[in-house]
Design an enzyme around this catalytic site. Structure first.
Site, mmCIF file in Angstrom:
data_model
loop_
_atom_site.group_PDB
_atom_site.id
_atom_site.type_symbol
_atom_site.label_atom_id
_atom_site.label_comp_id
_atom_site.label_asym_id
_atom_site.label_seq_id
_atom_site.Cartn_x
_atom_site.Cartn_y
_atom_site.Cartn_z
ATOM 1 N N LYS A 133 0.822 5.719 0.150
ATOM 2 C CA LYS A 133 0.039 6.896 0.494
ATOM 3 C C LYS A 133 -0.112 7.801 -0.721
ATOM 4 O O LYS A 133 0.814 7.959 -1.523
ATOM 5 C CB LYS A 133 0.718 7.674 1.623
ATOM 6 C CG LYS A 133 0.779 6.915 2.938
ATOM 7 C CD LYS A 133 -0.597 6.670 3.515
ATOM 8 C CE LYS A 133 -0.523 5.905 4.814
ATOM 9 N NZ LYS A 133 -1.853 5.614 5.373
ATOM 10 N N LYS A 163 0.853 -1.208 0.000
ATOM 11 C CA LYS A 163 0.000 0.000 0.000
ATOM 12 C C LYS A 163 0.877 1.242 0.000
ATOM 13 O O LYS A 163 1.899 1.278 0.685
ATOM 14 C CB LYS A 163 -0.883 -0.016 1.241
ATOM 15 C CG LYS A 163 -1.781 1.201 1.383
ATOM 16 C CD LYS A 163 -2.985 0.895 2.243
ATOM 17 C CE LYS A 163 -2.727 1.073 3.716
ATOM 18 N NZ LYS A 163 -3.877 0.685 4.547
ATOM 19 N N ASN A 179 -6.031 9.064 3.187
ATOM 20 C CA ASN A 179 -6.169 9.599 4.548
ATOM 21 C C ASN A 179 -7.037 10.861 4.610
ATOM 22 O O ASN A 179 -6.674 11.853 5.259
ATOM 23 C CB ASN A 179 -4.799 9.871 5.179
ATOM 24 C CG ASN A 179 -4.073 8.570 5.515
ATOM 25 O OD1 ASN A 179 -3.244 8.115 4.740
ATOM 26 N ND2 ASN A 179 -4.401 7.958 6.638
ATOM 27 N N GLU A 236 -2.547 -6.021 8.021
ATOM 28 C CA GLU A 236 -1.720 -4.903 7.551
ATOM 29 C C GLU A 236 -0.384 -4.926 8.298
ATOM 30 O O GLU A 236 -0.354 -4.777 9.522
ATOM 31 C CB GLU A 236 -2.461 -3.580 7.815
ATOM 32 C CG GLU A 236 -1.689 -2.371 7.353
ATOM 33 C CD GLU A 236 -2.514 -1.087 7.389
ATOM 34 O OE1 GLU A 236 -3.537 -1.048 8.112
ATOM 35 O OE2 GLU A 236 -2.120 -0.129 6.699
ATOM 36 N N GLU A 291 -8.466 4.072 -0.427
ATOM 37 C CA GLU A 291 -8.732 4.115 1.018
ATOM 38 C C GLU A 291 -8.945 5.550 1.490
ATOM 39 O O GLU A 291 -8.179 6.447 1.130
ATOM 40 C CB GLU A 291 -7.537 3.463 1.736
ATOM 41 C CG GLU A 291 -7.682 3.368 3.244
ATOM 42 C CD GLU A 291 -6.580 2.496 3.856
ATOM 43 O OE1 GLU A 291 -6.118 1.539 3.183
ATOM 44 O OE2 GLU A 291 -6.166 2.770 4.991
ATOM 45 N N HIS A 318 -7.358 -2.502 10.266
ATOM 46 C CA HIS A 318 -6.319 -1.476 10.233
ATOM 47 C C HIS A 318 -5.273 -1.729 11.311
ATOM 48 O O HIS A 318 -5.599 -1.899 12.485
ATOM 49 C CB HIS A 318 -6.991 -0.102 10.471
ATOM 50 C CG HIS A 318 -6.036 1.055 10.521
ATOM 51 N ND1 HIS A 318 -5.793 1.771 11.668
ATOM 52 C CD2 HIS A 318 -5.273 1.616 9.562
ATOM 53 C CE1 HIS A 318 -4.922 2.746 11.405
ATOM 54 N NE2 HIS A 318 -4.585 2.665 10.136
ATOM 55 N N ASP A 372 -3.935 4.999 -0.347
ATOM 56 C CA ASP A 372 -4.614 5.520 0.842
ATOM 57 C C ASP A 372 -4.467 7.046 0.891
ATOM 58 O O ASP A 372 -3.350 7.563 1.000
ATOM 59 C CB ASP A 372 -3.960 4.890 2.084
ATOM 60 C CG ASP A 372 -4.644 5.298 3.379
ATOM 61 O OD1 ASP A 372 -5.620 6.089 3.329
ATOM 62 O OD2 ASP A 372 -4.210 4.820 4.448
HETATM 63 MG MG MG Z 1 -5.361 4.227 6.170
#
Ligand code: MG
Length: 371
Positions: free
Chosen positions: A177, A175, A208, A328, A232, A308, A206
């Site tokens: 960001k 994954k 956020n 994760e 995500e 998570h 992701d």
């Molecule tokens: Mg996250």
């Protein structure tokens, strides 16, 4: 032989641990901010009359841990002494009733979750069983994906180094960001990573909560073209209708849940068809007790689970009742524990010991204690 599980002593600590690799996400400062190098870990040790000791803990990066410690010491501790640790549902409800007016999510729930975890640890130890066996033992291990290697401060090459190490270890995917103000930067970075890793690698992104609907649609459509596994937390976690609109308009699955505080918040997302993959965080939602409830809800709703963080505890619930959820890989709490997690060929096995099978040594407490 029966064991006296009356709670006789409660001890609380706050630890500050160094992260193995600094982190930077949209919700932890955003692109351009200083990476975060430590994690806070409020810890509760609950001891019973027969000498069993349960370990529970919470986590936070961005503040609040001193307050969580205070809630544990001042509000929860007096409620526990003299109770039977095996009555964990009763205690969970009592904490909720006592403190719901000052926090139905956030640091009060973190303290409730840490307490709940310690009580489950005692329950496992009293039964002489690892927690996943006590819960049901649906499987012996779970696949993991690499999550500590795609931070916003890292270059594409740095991310690829980290991702290749994960994939070489046999993990099912990685994954990274996203969440820049200019989504084109993210689309470029994800495109470069996808190109380098190849189309067959399971890659997720992701944001956020950094985007609005138009940015999420633009990025989401690009990620669909790139075969990204899920998008995500694209927008603010309070915006259920926004996520509902996104989930309807995009083909890429929407994953979220790490910032939701209870089964009721998950229920609202499910009723609004606003989420495809549920990502409960065992601390932020109130502990193992509440995680079990959400696992049932996910099954009824036909939505996959991908819990998570918190892998050292989540593995117990995942191997107890979740037939398919991945873990994760985020080794943030490792400095606290006496043993490293059992990970081999991209799969994680729960510790063999009774309860959580986790131990924090006195030396680690001394080394990382916040006074
Ligand atoms: Mg996250």
């Amino acid at each position: 032989m029966t064991v006296d599980t009356t709670i006789t002593e409660v001890h609380v600590e706050l630890l500050r641990l160094p992260l193995p690799r600094p982190m930077l996400s949209g919700s932890a400062g955003g692109a351009g901010a200083q990476p975060v190098a430590h994690i806070s870990m409020p810890v509760i040790f609950i001891t019973t009359a027969s000498g069993l000791r349960g370990l529970g803990y919470a986590w936070s990066h961005m503040g609040g841990s001193l307050a969580t410690r205070t809630v544990l010491e001042r509000d929860i501790n007096p409620l526990l002494i003299g109770q039977d640790a095996l009555n964990h549902e009763r205690i969970w409800a009592q904490i909720g009733k006592k403190l719901q007016a000052v926090g139905r999510r956030g640091l009060v729930v973190h303290a409730q979750a840490a307490t709940d975890m310690a009580l489950w640890d005692i329950k496992g130890k009293a039964a002489g069983l690892p927690l996943h066996k006590l819960l049901g033992g649906i499987r012996d291990d779970a696949p993991i994906y690499g999550s500590d290697g795609g931070w916003l401060y890292m270059s594409v090459d740095e991310m690829l180094d980290a991702f290749c190490a994960y994939l070489d270890d046999g993990m099912i995917g990685v994954k990274m960001k996203v969440g820049h103000d200019d989504v084109n930067i993210d689309i470029e970075r994800v495109t470069a990573v996808r190109k380098a890793l190849g189309d067959d690698v399971w890659l997720t992104v992701d944001a956020n909560q950094m985007w609005d609907y138009p940015k999420s649609i633009k990025a989401g459509r690009a990620f669909e073209e790139l075969g990204i596994g899920w998008l995500e937390e694209p927008i603010n976690c309070e915006d259920i209708s926004g996520h509902s609109r996104l989930a309807a308009d995009l083909d890429i699955p929407i994953a979220l849940g790490e910032t939701l505080g209870s089964r009721f918040e998950f229920d609202a997302y499910l009723k609004a068809d606003a989420v495809d993959i549920l990502q409960p965080d065992i601390i932020r939602m109130g502990g193992i007790t509440e995680m079990l409830r959400v696992a049932s809800m996910a099954e009824v709703a036909g939505r996959p689970l991908a819990p998570h963080h918190m892998m050292e505890v989540t593995i117990q619930v995942a191997c107890g009742v979740m037939a398919k959820a991945p873990i994760e890989h985020m080794p943030w709490m490792e400095a606290a524990f006496t043993e490293s997690p059992d990970i081999k060929d991209g799969r994680m096995r729960p510790p063999k010991g009774a309860g959580l099978g986790l131990e924090i040594s006195d030396e680690a407490v001394k080394q990382y204690r916040v006074e």
